[in-house]
Design a protein around this motif. Structure first.
Motif, PDB file in Angstrom:
ATOM      1  N   THR A 345       0.758  -1.258  -0.152  1.00 50.29           N
ATOM      2  CA  THR A 345       0.005   0.073  -0.112  1.00 50.29           C
ATOM      3  C   THR A 345       0.789   1.456   0.037  1.00 50.29           C
ATOM      4  O   THR A 345       0.301   2.149  -0.038  1.00 50.29           O
ATOM      5  N   LEU A 346       2.179   0.973   0.265  1.00 51.81           N
ATOM      6  CA  LEU A 346       3.104   2.254   0.207  1.00 51.81           C
ATOM      7  C   LEU A 346       3.312   2.845  -1.102  1.00 51.81           C
ATOM      8  O   LEU A 346       3.894   3.709  -1.407  1.00 51.81           O
ATOM      9  N   PHE A 347       3.144   1.680  -2.161  1.00 55.99           N
ATOM     10  CA  PHE A 347       3.495   2.131  -3.526  1.00 55.99           C
ATOM     11  C   PHE A 347       2.227   1.896  -4.289  1.00 55.99           C
ATOM     12  O   PHE A 347       0.982   1.988  -3.938  1.00 55.99           O
ATOM     13  N   ARG A 348       2.390   1.622  -5.605  1.00 50.96           N
ATOM     14  CA  ARG A 348       0.875   1.636  -6.649  1.00 50.96           C
ATOM     15  C   ARG A 348       0.393   0.384  -6.052  1.00 50.96           C
ATOM     16  O   ARG A 348       0.734  -0.663  -5.707  1.00 50.96           O
ATOM     17  N   LYS A 349      -1.078   0.632  -6.529  1.00 51.60           N
ATOM     18  CA  LYS A 349      -2.153  -0.581  -5.668  1.00 51.60           C
ATOM     19  C   LYS A 349      -1.669  -1.917  -6.441  1.00 51.60           C
ATOM     20  O   LYS A 349      -1.729  -2.746  -5.438  1.00 51.60           O
ATOM     21  N   ARG A 350      -1.354  -2.104  -7.545  1.00 49.72           N
ATOM     22  CA  ARG A 350      -1.083  -3.580  -8.086  1.00 49.72           C
ATOM     23  C   ARG A 350       0.375  -3.780  -7.955  1.00 49.72           C
ATOM     24  O   ARG A 350       0.834  -4.817  -8.815  1.00 49.72           O
ATOM     25  N   GLY A 351       1.151  -3.273  -7.467  1.00 53.27           N
ATOM     26  CA  GLY A 351       2.690  -3.518  -7.379  1.00 53.27           C
ATOM     27  C   GLY A 351       2.963  -5.037  -6.800  1.00 53.27           C
ATOM     28  O   GLY A 351       3.720  -5.711  -7.446  1.00 53.27           O
ATOM     29  N   ILE A 352       2.218  -5.312  -5.697  1.00 53.23           N
ATOM     30  CA  ILE A 352       2.415  -6.770  -5.251  1.00 53.23           C
ATOM     31  C   ILE A 352       1.888  -7.859  -6.169  1.00 53.23           C
ATOM     32  O   ILE A 352       2.471  -8.747  -6.370  1.00 53.23           O
ATOM     33  N   ALA A 353       0.585  -7.295  -6.656  1.00 54.69           N
ATOM     34  CA  ALA A 353      -0.111  -8.447  -7.626  1.00 54.69           C
ATOM     35  C   ALA A 353       0.788  -8.720  -8.670  1.00 54.69           C
ATOM     36  O   ALA A 353       0.733  -9.732  -9.136  1.00 54.69           O
ATOM     37  N   ALA A 354       1.352  -7.661  -9.107  1.00 52.66           N
ATOM     38  CA  ALA A 354       2.241  -7.922 -10.592  1.00 52.66           C
ATOM     39  C   ALA A 354       3.245  -8.736 -10.183  1.00 52.66           C
ATOM     40  O   ALA A 354       4.203  -9.275 -11.156  1.00 52.66           O
ATOM     41  N   LEU A 355       3.760  -9.200  -9.126  1.00 52.39           N
ATOM     42  CA  LEU A 355       5.032  -9.789  -8.757  1.00 52.39           C
ATOM     43  C   LEU A 355       4.473 -11.226  -8.214  1.00 52.39           C
ATOM     44  O   LEU A 355       5.412 -12.207  -8.043  1.00 52.39           O
ATOM     45  N   THR A 356       3.118 -11.560  -8.592  1.00 57.79           N
ATOM     46  CA  THR A 356       2.723 -13.070  -8.388  1.00 57.79           C
ATOM     47  C   THR A 356       2.214 -13.409  -9.539  1.00 57.79           C
ATOM     48  O   THR A 356       2.148 -12.763 -10.675  1.00 57.79           O
ATOM     49  N   ASP A 357       1.714 -14.759  -9.632  1.00 57.22           N
ATOM     50  CA  ASP A 357       1.243 -15.472 -10.716  1.00 57.22           C
ATOM     51  C   ASP A 357      -0.469 -15.299 -10.777  1.00 57.22           C
ATOM     52  O   ASP A 357      -0.881 -15.985 -10.478  1.00 57.22           O
ATOM     53  N   GLN A 358      -0.651 -13.975 -11.137  1.00 53.41           N
ATOM     54  CA  GLN A 358      -2.275 -13.823 -10.935  1.00 53.41           C
ATOM     55  C   GLN A 358      -2.860 -14.462 -12.247  1.00 53.41           C
ATOM     56  O   GLN A 358      -4.173 -14.648 -12.257  1.00 53.41           O
ATOM     57  N   ARG A 359      -2.298 -14.479 -13.291  1.00 51.77           N
ATOM     58  CA  ARG A 359      -3.025 -15.115 -14.612  1.00 51.77           C
ATOM     59  C   ARG A 359      -2.760 -16.462 -14.961  1.00 51.77           C
ATOM     60  O   ARG A 359      -3.079 -16.955 -16.047  1.00 51.77           O
ATOM     61  N   GLY A 360      -2.331 -17.191 -14.224  1.00 50.18           N
ATOM     62  CA  GLY A 360      -2.109 -18.603 -14.479  1.00 50.18           C
ATOM     63  C   GLY A 360      -1.185 -18.582 -15.675  1.00 50.18           C
ATOM     64  O   GLY A 360      -1.145 -19.750 -16.575  1.00 50.18           O
ATOM     65  N   GLU A 361      -0.073 -17.896 -15.813  1.00 47.65           N
ATOM     66  CA  GLU A 361       1.109 -17.802 -16.847  1.00 47.65           C
ATOM     67  C   GLU A 361       2.214 -18.403 -16.657  1.00 47.65           C
ATOM     68  O   GLU A 361       3.077 -18.685 -17.397  1.00 47.65           O
ATOM     69  N   CYS A 362       2.242 -19.331 -15.372  1.00 48.83           N
ATOM     70  CA  CYS A 362       3.618 -19.965 -15.289  1.00 48.83           C
ATOM     71  C   CYS A 362       3.859 -21.036 -16.251  1.00 48.83           C
ATOM     72  O   CYS A 362       3.225 -21.618 -16.707  1.00 48.83           O
ATOM     73  N   ILE A 363       5.375 -20.917 -16.550  1.00 51.34           N
ATOM     74  CA  ILE A 363       5.839 -21.854 -17.709  1.00 51.34           C
ATOM     75  C   ILE A 363       6.592 -23.113 -16.894  1.00 51.34           C
ATOM     76  O   ILE A 363       7.330 -23.579 -17.588  1.00 51.34           O
ATOM     77  N   TYR A 364       6.450 -23.154 -15.573  1.00 51.48           N
ATOM     78  CA  TYR A 364       6.886 -24.641 -15.006  1.00 51.48           C
ATOM     79  C   TYR A 364       8.447 -24.440 -15.277  1.00 51.48           C
ATOM     80  O   TYR A 364       9.255 -23.767 -15.135  1.00 51.48           O
ATOM     81  N   ALA A 365       8.623 -25.979 -15.573  1.00 54.51           N
ATOM     82  CA  ALA A 365      10.049 -26.064 -15.663  1.00 54.51           C
ATOM     83  C   ALA A 365      10.820 -25.371 -16.812  1.00 54.51           C
ATOM     84  O   ALA A 365      11.969 -25.375 -16.795  1.00 54.51           O
ATOM     85  N   GLY A 366      10.105 -24.462 -17.590  1.00 52.89           N
ATOM     86  CA  GLY A 366      10.705 -23.811 -18.540  1.00 52.89           C
ATOM     87  C   GLY A 366      11.319 -22.468 -17.916  1.00 52.89           C
ATOM     88  O   GLY A 366      12.033 -21.454 -18.541  1.00 52.89           O
ATOM     89  N   CYS A 367      10.981 -22.205 -16.736  1.00 54.60           N
ATOM     90  CA  CYS A 367      11.467 -20.996 -15.966  1.00 54.60           C
ATOM     91  C   CYS A 367      13.041 -21.369 -15.557  1.00 54.60           C
ATOM     92  O   CYS A 367      13.258 -22.198 -14.883  1.00 54.60           O
ATOM     93  N   PRO A 368      13.734 -20.281 -15.545  1.00 52.26           N
ATOM     94  CA  PRO A 368      15.268 -20.217 -15.138  1.00 52.26           C
ATOM     95  C   PRO A 368      15.368 -20.730 -13.483  1.00 52.26           C
ATOM     96  O   PRO A 368      16.418 -21.108 -13.111  1.00 52.26           O
ATOM     97  N   HIS A 369      14.116 -20.207 -12.760  1.00 49.63           N
ATOM     98  CA  HIS A 369      14.126 -20.500 -11.379  1.00 49.63           C
ATOM     99  C   HIS A 369      13.288 -21.260 -10.897  1.00 49.63           C
ATOM    100  O   HIS A 369      13.116 -21.388  -9.604  1.00 49.63           O
ATOM    101  N   TYR A 370      12.852 -22.439 -11.886  1.00 46.59           N
ATOM    102  CA  TYR A 370      12.100 -23.325 -11.392  1.00 46.59           C
ATOM    103  C   TYR A 370      12.613 -24.164 -10.061  1.00 46.59           C
ATOM    104  O   TYR A 370      11.699 -24.371  -9.339  1.00 46.59           O
ATOM    105  N   ARG A 371      13.830 -24.416 -10.201  1.00 51.05           N
ATOM    106  CA  ARG A 371      14.480 -25.222  -9.121  1.00 51.05           C
ATOM    107  C   ARG A 371      14.382 -24.575  -7.590  1.00 51.05           C
ATOM    108  O   ARG A 371      14.707 -25.110  -6.703  1.00 51.05           O
TER     109      ARG A 371
END
Length: 927
Positions: A345-371
């Motif tokens: 709340t100290l920043f723009r409204k959707r700042g936290i939401a934009a850092l989560t997977d809100q849209r089911g867009e995860c690429i699973y093992a294709g992500c370099p940070h998967y592990r």
């Protein structure tokens, strides 16, 4: 702890009682709003919670040196109530004695935080220097202040994504052994958890034995053991079900899922579970895991994108503070976990939401940070856990379409079981809306060209599959081509301009037109409007048929692609390694989810022109907020959502318990068996009526003496619609109680109006008041503030009626503005007609009243008043309150006298012996 040296910078404090400025040399003066704004604009000032101060001053562009941002940097993942009192407690400083002392305190607190950066024992030093260099480049106001106090480390600090530990694969956990638990063993386990010095409560012991019965071996497929357990406040139900759960998990090697509706209870469960399990097993794995939906966890790929230019300005500073937190977090849970709820709340409204997977867009093992993914770690930990703490929606989604059938829960305890119906209603719903459709388009095609970010369509995510498998590549191309029929960016504006593009936008335009045409209330107050999906004009039917065909053309290539991915998994190429298999498996799961979604949308559209299905309720809606449209939708809900719940959750399970303090309906009747009538609603709203199992009905009454600890006051002289009178009643009630009031409203607009009329007056008396939808603070943090200050009061709506646990002096009076009548929307009217008419309404209202009353008495030492500022309170609803509770119909002055004097219980000879109601004050219409 020695007193820190104050930071020699000017400071500002603004509250409803006034504004105070302190110079860097140490003089504090009261200031007007204009002077305070000018001072903050001229030079950076120390302040606490900049958005809240800006709200108080009426100057939204206010900025400065916010101590909450500094605290988040110095002590990431550490709890702090975002008030002067809370910050003083977190830093072990003396609390400021009044508003005028806060500016001096801010200088001391800032000095303490800066000094901590020079402390050799500073726990959160790792990564601080590197993070500060990035924040300095972003011109974070605190960077120049901190720079002289954070020394450059001798060795280069690891980047976050290198420093985070990787999760490890573990072998599949075997099926649980079939075991029996003798009652004596269950009782012994309960005694172990409660401790030798704890009072032995018979109600808790009976409740525990009933809970243990759901762990007995199942007799037949699709016939789970089901228990419905009414456990009144004070029984100790949490340990009551954790005792048999921990015993069964230890003996069977299985996993118990405990599901809640609120995050507050999840936090409480995590704490209570420490009595039964250690934090870590001998092999380092956690026996207790909290699981939430993907949208609650930090997505490392989104964070990396934000850190590398995806965010700019203030949001970029937020990303770096979140990165600091990510290095120290327990589990990466951003919503209700150890990330301070106030940080976003100290920043723009959707700042936290934009850092989560809100849209089911995860690429699973294709992500370099998967592990290193927090979500994947939680999923793997839960597969090996003895206890998984989840929420109702996740349990249902996991049962319906979990990626791993072996991990689907089979022993489930639904705490806050009175909310299972609501969760099922949402989980098994179908909604075709502009917002949902555009998200599907982006998932298939990828982002629009002008959009920034790393969002990727199917072609990018499965490029290697397309190059290897010709049929798979063709299916991807076809899906992307056909998905262009879905709404794109600017779809809502095109609807306003009568310029819809494509069959789905044309359908939404037709839906919007007919919904406005049928509006009976003249677009009242800018709220959303809706209409039944019956008797629709030909234009809507034609548009729905065209849209259904377009959706089918998208679904078919997605199904083909799913089949090709399955074929590749069955006969993998040489280049497909373990990580590649995991990525394709994730893609198959995501495809299956989207195919199911499209199928549900097609089914919804095909039925629009046909006869109504008695199993469902369909309607059209234009969603609005403050007169601004934000979506257009077609909705379908089950008339009884417990039918799919029974099929998907209950039948595959071996044992299920629904438990709550308000599971049954507290109904009094002159005919029939009262107990049978009380359980009718619980049985109907549990789903057990749709399976062959006979439920165990368990009831444990509260040990609290409500006759001596609580009192209900129904105020008869506050007129309906008299807003000044309502505001005055709230102010006087808060004054009489000297704070500690939880005010519950049925309408946000009235709550805002009341708050605006009384906040300044009460603050000048040393009685701070906070409000949902007014103060720029999330609900969880508002409750933390309320809990922390016995003089504070909190106004809110439904979110505060249930799941708020504030024991002790901080909550000693609950004030309702009116009876919480159900909103008569299309869905409610359909269920009302199918479930007894006005009796259905009464059950809902009694449940809401019982839940609101439950906020008042949380332990045996609590006492207080439950006040309703409305004479329109039918006597048939009074059974919502615990037996023995005194109910009085009184004038406002009489109510104030009782609250101020702490008068509780029967002290009047005119009380009715059966009901406890003082008849001398009851209007004739209620006798």
């Amino acid at each position: 702890m020695s007193k820190p040296a104050p930071l020699p910078l000017p400071s500002l404090h603004a509250s409803h009682s006034g504004n105070w400025l302190r110079t860097s040399t140490g003089a504090t003066e009261a200031a007007s709003k204009g002077d305070a704004i000018m001072a903050a604009a001229d030079t950076p000032v120390l302040l606490l919670n900049a958005p809240l101060v800006a709200n108080r001053l009426g100057y939204p562009d206010l900025s400065g040196l916010d101590l909450l941002e500094l605290f988040a940097f110095v002590h990431p993942a550490r709890f702090c109530v975002p008030t002067p009192r809370g910050l003083a407690s977190a830093l072990e400083l003396d609390e400021p004695e009044g508003d005028e002392a806060v500016p001096e305190f801010l200088q001391l607190a800032a000095g303490a935080l800066v000094e901590e950066c020079e402390n050799p024992e500073w726990f959160e030093r790792a990564g601080a220097w590197s993070s500060l260099q990035s924040l300095e480049r972003l011109r974070w106001p605190w960077a120049q202040v901190l720079k002289p106090h954070i020394a450059r480390p001798d060795r280069a600090e690891k980047w976050l994504f290198s420093a985070l530990p990787e999760w490890e694969e573990a072998g599949e956990r075997g099926a649980p052994r079939q075991v029996e638990m003798p009652p004596a063993d269950v009782t012994a386990k309960l005694d172990e958890l409660t401790g030798d010095k704890a009072e032995k409560r018979k109600g808790q012991q009976v409740y525990t034995q009933d809970a243990a019965k759901i762990f007995a071996p199942r007799d037949a497929r699709e016939l789970p053991h089901v228990a419905l357990a009414q456990a009144a406040t004070g029984i100790g139900k949490t340990l009551g079900y954790l005792a048999p759960s921990s015993l069964w998990a230890a003996r069977s090697g299985g996993t118990v899922w405990v599901s809640t509706f609120t995050k507050n209870l999840q936090r409480q469960l995590r704490t209570e579970s420490r009595r039964a399990w250690p934090a870590k097993r001998a092999d380092g794995t956690p026996p207790v895991v909290v699981r939430k939906g993907r949208e609650n966890y930090l997505c490392l790929l989104n964070l990396e994108d934000a850190l590398q230019g995806g965010f700019a300005g203030r949001p970029a500073i937020l990303a770096h503070l979140v990165a600091r937190w990510a290095s120290f977090t327990r589990d990466g849970d951003m919503i209700g976990g150890d990330l301070p709820g106030w940080l976003g709340t100290l920043f723009r409204k959707r700042g936290i939401a934009a850092l989560t997977d809100q849209r089911g867009e995860c690429i699973y093992a294709g992500c370099p940070h998967y592990r290193k993914c927090f979500i994947e770690r939680a999923a793997r930990d839960s597969a090996q856990a003895d206890l998984v703490i989840a929420n109702h929606a996740l349990v249902m989604v996991n049962a319906a379409r979990g990626r791993d059938h072996a991990q689907r829960p089979t022993r489930i305890i639904f705490d806050e079981g009175h909310h299972v119906f609501e969760a099922a209603d949402s989980t098994f719903a179908a909604t075709l809306s502009g917002q949902e459709a555009i998200e599907l388009r982006r998932w298939i095609i990828g982002p629009e060209r002008k959009n920034r970010g790393r969002r990727r369509g199917l072609s990018a995510r499965l490029a290697d599959v397309a190059s290897y498998d010709e049929e798979g590549g063709e299916a991807i191309d076809e899906a992307c081509e056909k998905a262009s029929a879905l709404p794109g960016d600017g779809w809502l504006q095109r609807l306003h301009e009568d310029a819809a593009l494509g069959p789905v936008e044309e359908l939404l335009a037709a839906v919007r037109t007919v919904t406005y045409a049928r509006d009976e209330k003249g677009q009242e107050a800018g709220y959303g409007i809706e209409t039944e999906a019956s008797g629709l004009p030909g234009e809507v039917i034609e548009a729905s048929n065209a849209a259904a065909e377009a959706l089918a053309r998208i679904r078919i290539p997605l199904m083909k692609l799913g089949a090709r991915l399955e074929a590749i998994m069955a006969d993998p190429p040489d280049w497909l390694d373990g990580q590649g298999r995991a990525r394709i498996e994730g893609a198959r799961f995501s495809l299956s989810w989207r195919v199911d979604l499209l199928t549900a949308w097609e089914s919804l559209l095909v039925r629009l022109g046909g006869p109504a299905d008695p199993e469902f309720v369909d309607w059209l809606a234009v969603d609005r907020s403050d007169a601004r449209e934000f979506d257009v939708a077609i909705h379908r809900r089950w008339l009884d959502p417990m039918k799919p719940f029974a099929k998907v959750v209950l039948e595959p399970a071996h044992g299920v318990m629904l438990t709550s303090a308000t599971l049954t309906d507290r109904i009094e009747t002159e005919t029939g068996d009262p107990q049978e009538l009380q359980w009718q609603s619980a049985i109907a709203r549990s789903g057990v009526a749709h399976i062959e199992s006979q439920p165990l009905l368990s009831q444990a009454d509260s040990p609290f003496d409500y006759a001596k600890r609580a009192e209900v006051l129904i105020v008869t002289d506050v007129r309906k619609g008299d807003l000044p009178g309502l505001a005055g009643a709230y102010a006087r009630m808060i004054e009489a109680s000297e704070g500690g009031v939880l005010g519950l409203f049925t309408a946000i607009r009235r709550m805002r109006a009341v708050h605006g009329r009384i906040a300044d007056r009460l603050a000048r008396e040393g009685l701070p008041i906070y409000a949902q939808h007014v103060d720029p603070i999330d609900t969880g943090t508002l409750v933390d503030i309320f809990r922390d200050d016995p003089k504070a009061s909190l106004l809110g709506t439904d979110a505060l009626r249930d799941g708020v646990d504030v024991p002790g002096r901080s909550l000693r009076c609950v004030v309702l503005e009116a009876v919480p009548w159900p909103r008569p929307n299309i869905l409610h009217k359909a269920r009302r007609a199918a479930n007894g008419g006005s009796k259905y309404d009464d059950r809902i209202i009694r449940a809401k009243l019982a839940q609101a009353f439950g906020r008042l008495i949380r332990n045996k030492d609590d006492a207080g008043h439950f006040v309703v500022l409305s004479s329109a309170f039918p006597s048939r609803l009074l059974s919502a309150f615990p037996k023995g509770t005194m109910v009085r119909r009184v004038t406002l002055d009489e109510a104030l006298a009782r609250v101020k004097g702490g008068l509780i219980g029967e002290d009047d000879a005119h009380a009715d012996e059966d009901t406890g109601i003082l008849n001398d004050n009851i209007p004739d219409s209620f006798v």
